[in-house]
Design a protein around this motif. Sequence first.
Motif, PDB file in Angstrom:
ATOM      1  N   LEU A  34       2.980   4.753   2.590  1.00  0.00           N
ATOM      2  CA  LEU A  34       2.983   3.420   1.987  1.00  0.00           C
ATOM      3  C   LEU A  34       3.828   3.387   0.714  1.00  0.00           C
ATOM      4  CD1 LEU A  34       1.942   0.513   1.958  1.00  0.00           C
ATOM      5  CD2 LEU A  34      -0.077   1.314   0.707  1.00  0.00           C
ATOM      6  N   TRP A  35       3.764   4.472  -0.084  1.00  0.00           N
ATOM      7  CA  TRP A  35       4.573   4.526  -1.300  1.00  0.00           C
ATOM      8  C   TRP A  35       6.062   4.408  -0.967  1.00  0.00           C
ATOM      9  CZ3 TRP A  35       3.992   3.524  -6.069  1.00  0.00           C
ATOM     10  CH2 TRP A  35       2.821   3.803  -6.756  1.00  0.00           C
ATOM     11  N   VAL A  36       6.463   5.129   0.077  1.00  0.00           N
ATOM     12  CA  VAL A  36       7.871   5.071   0.470  1.00  0.00           C
ATOM     13  C   VAL A  36       8.264   3.646   0.841  1.00  0.00           C
ATOM     14  CG1 VAL A  36       9.595   5.907   2.124  1.00  0.00           C
ATOM     15  CG2 VAL A  36       7.838   7.469   1.258  1.00  0.00           C
ATOM     16  N   ALA A  37       7.406   2.977   1.626  1.00  0.00           N
ATOM     17  CA  ALA A  37       7.708   1.610   2.059  1.00  0.00           C
ATOM     18  C   ALA A  37       7.675   0.630   0.894  1.00  0.00           C
ATOM     19  CB  ALA A  37       6.707   1.189   3.136  1.00  0.00           C
ATOM     20  N   LEU A  38       6.679   0.768  -0.002  1.00  0.00           N
ATOM     21  CA  LEU A  38       6.566  -0.152  -1.136  1.00  0.00           C
ATOM     22  C   LEU A  38       7.744  -0.013  -2.093  1.00  0.00           C
ATOM     23  CD1 LEU A  38       2.767  -0.032  -2.097  1.00  0.00           C
ATOM     24  CD2 LEU A  38       4.035  -1.989  -1.225  1.00  0.00           C
ATOM     25  N   PHE A  44      10.139   0.639  -7.567  1.00  0.00           N
ATOM     26  CA  PHE A  44       9.120   1.565  -8.058  1.00  0.00           C
ATOM     27  C   PHE A  44       8.152   0.895  -9.040  1.00  0.00           C
ATOM     28  CE2 PHE A  44       7.620   4.577 -11.261  1.00  0.00           C
ATOM     29  CZ  PHE A  44       6.934   5.472 -10.456  1.00  0.00           C
ATOM     30  N   LEU A  45       8.669   0.139 -10.005  1.00  0.00           N
ATOM     31  CA  LEU A  45       7.817  -0.461 -11.026  1.00  0.00           C
ATOM     32  C   LEU A  45       6.821  -1.428 -10.418  1.00  0.00           C
ATOM     33  CD1 LEU A  45       7.050  -0.840 -13.973  1.00  0.00           C
ATOM     34  CD2 LEU A  45       8.859  -2.561 -14.174  1.00  0.00           C
ATOM     35  N   SER A  46       7.281  -2.309  -9.535  1.00  0.00           N
ATOM     36  CA  SER A  46       6.379  -3.277  -8.903  1.00  0.00           C
ATOM     37  C   SER A  46       5.354  -2.582  -8.020  1.00  0.00           C
ATOM     38  CB  SER A  46       7.187  -4.288  -8.077  1.00  0.00           C
ATOM     39  OG  SER A  46       8.060  -5.030  -8.895  1.00  0.00           O
ATOM     40  N   ALA A  48       4.177   0.505  -8.395  1.00  0.00           N
ATOM     41  CA  ALA A  48       3.207   1.175  -9.261  1.00  0.00           C
ATOM     42  C   ALA A  48       2.213   0.188  -9.848  1.00  0.00           C
ATOM     43  CB  ALA A  48       3.934   1.920 -10.378  1.00  0.00           C
ATOM     44  N   LEU A  49       2.687  -0.978 -10.284  1.00  0.00           N
ATOM     45  CA  LEU A  49       1.799  -1.998 -10.846  1.00  0.00           C
ATOM     46  C   LEU A  49       0.831  -2.528  -9.799  1.00  0.00           C
ATOM     47  CD1 LEU A  49       4.309  -3.999 -13.089  1.00  0.00           C
ATOM     48  CD2 LEU A  49       2.455  -2.506 -13.859  1.00  0.00           C
ATOM     49  N   ALA A  50       1.300  -2.732  -8.583  1.00  0.00           N
ATOM     50  CA  ALA A  50       0.437  -3.259  -7.525  1.00  0.00           C
ATOM     51  C   ALA A  50      -0.665  -2.270  -7.160  1.00  0.00           C
ATOM     52  CB  ALA A  50       1.277  -3.599  -6.294  1.00  0.00           C
ATOM     53  N   VAL A  51      -0.265  -1.023  -6.912  1.00  0.00           N
ATOM     54  CA  VAL A  51      -1.257  -0.008  -6.520  1.00  0.00           C
ATOM     55  C   VAL A  51      -2.207   0.284  -7.677  1.00  0.00           C
ATOM     56  CG1 VAL A  51      -1.556   2.386  -5.806  1.00  0.00           C
ATOM     57  CG2 VAL A  51       0.253   1.003  -4.790  1.00  0.00           C
TER      58      VAL A  51
END
Length: 297
Positions: A34-38, A44-46, A48-51
Amino acid sequence: MNALIAPWFILRRPAALGMAYNGASLGGVIFSPLWVALIAGIGFLSAALAVGGVMVAVVATLSVLVFRHTPESMGQRPDGVEGADPRPPAPQGGSPARRRFFHDRKFVTLAAGMMLGLFAQIGLLAHLFSLLVPVLGEGMAGLAMGGATLAAILGRSLVGWMMPVSADRRLVACVSYGVQVAGSLLFLLAAGEGGAWLILGIALFGLGIGNATSLPPLIAQQEFTRAEVARVVPLIVAIGQAGYAFAPAVFGLLRGDGMIGGSGSVPLFACAAVIQLAAIGCLLAGRGGRPGRREQG
């Protein structure tokens, strides 16, 4: 996690802790790909903020609604207790002095074994994804990391449900580290290709990931009284964290060309195997003695 679960379980604590830690491990299965897709989709910033925002909201809600309760606050008893706690009472004169543990062979070897095992594990995991990308590609590397975490869930579940109450938990931890040593050595045979050796290495290394955090508190429960466990577990966790905090940097110094089978990966995987063997040695060195101080379960 141990502090939340321990008050509720005595006899079934290995299985209960295993199930609880598996909730954390499940995040690895979901969030690696999921990190790769997000990151690819929103940056990256968005991502990290979402998760991070979701994590804070979920933990805060659980803390208010669930984690604040204890068996006593709900009029219940831990499992296995019928009118009395079967564990040995704390030593007379109150809780033991903290400095006493650092002269205790069992405590020192347990803390060192946990720290070394996590040092090797965190150090390798911190770089494994980037080492896999040149060989497997970003998508498959993310799935491979999720597979390693799925193996961690399987390994922890097997130990939690199948380990006998009377088992020597230090030996169980040694076997778990030994499986990870085999996985580290198989990485050396991958030779830059995503073949069977690489997949098997990921699976074997993954099987021990969860046990590295869940078994040391269970060893402490077996070897120390309840009053001692309340101090031993936070101390070994703190020592472990202080040690493995430097693991990504140390392993980073060992990296070379940045791929599985490259010249830089050989010392990296060999170092992980050697450190895990040292962790096994520490756990074995602490076996025996203090038979009257053990808890049941």
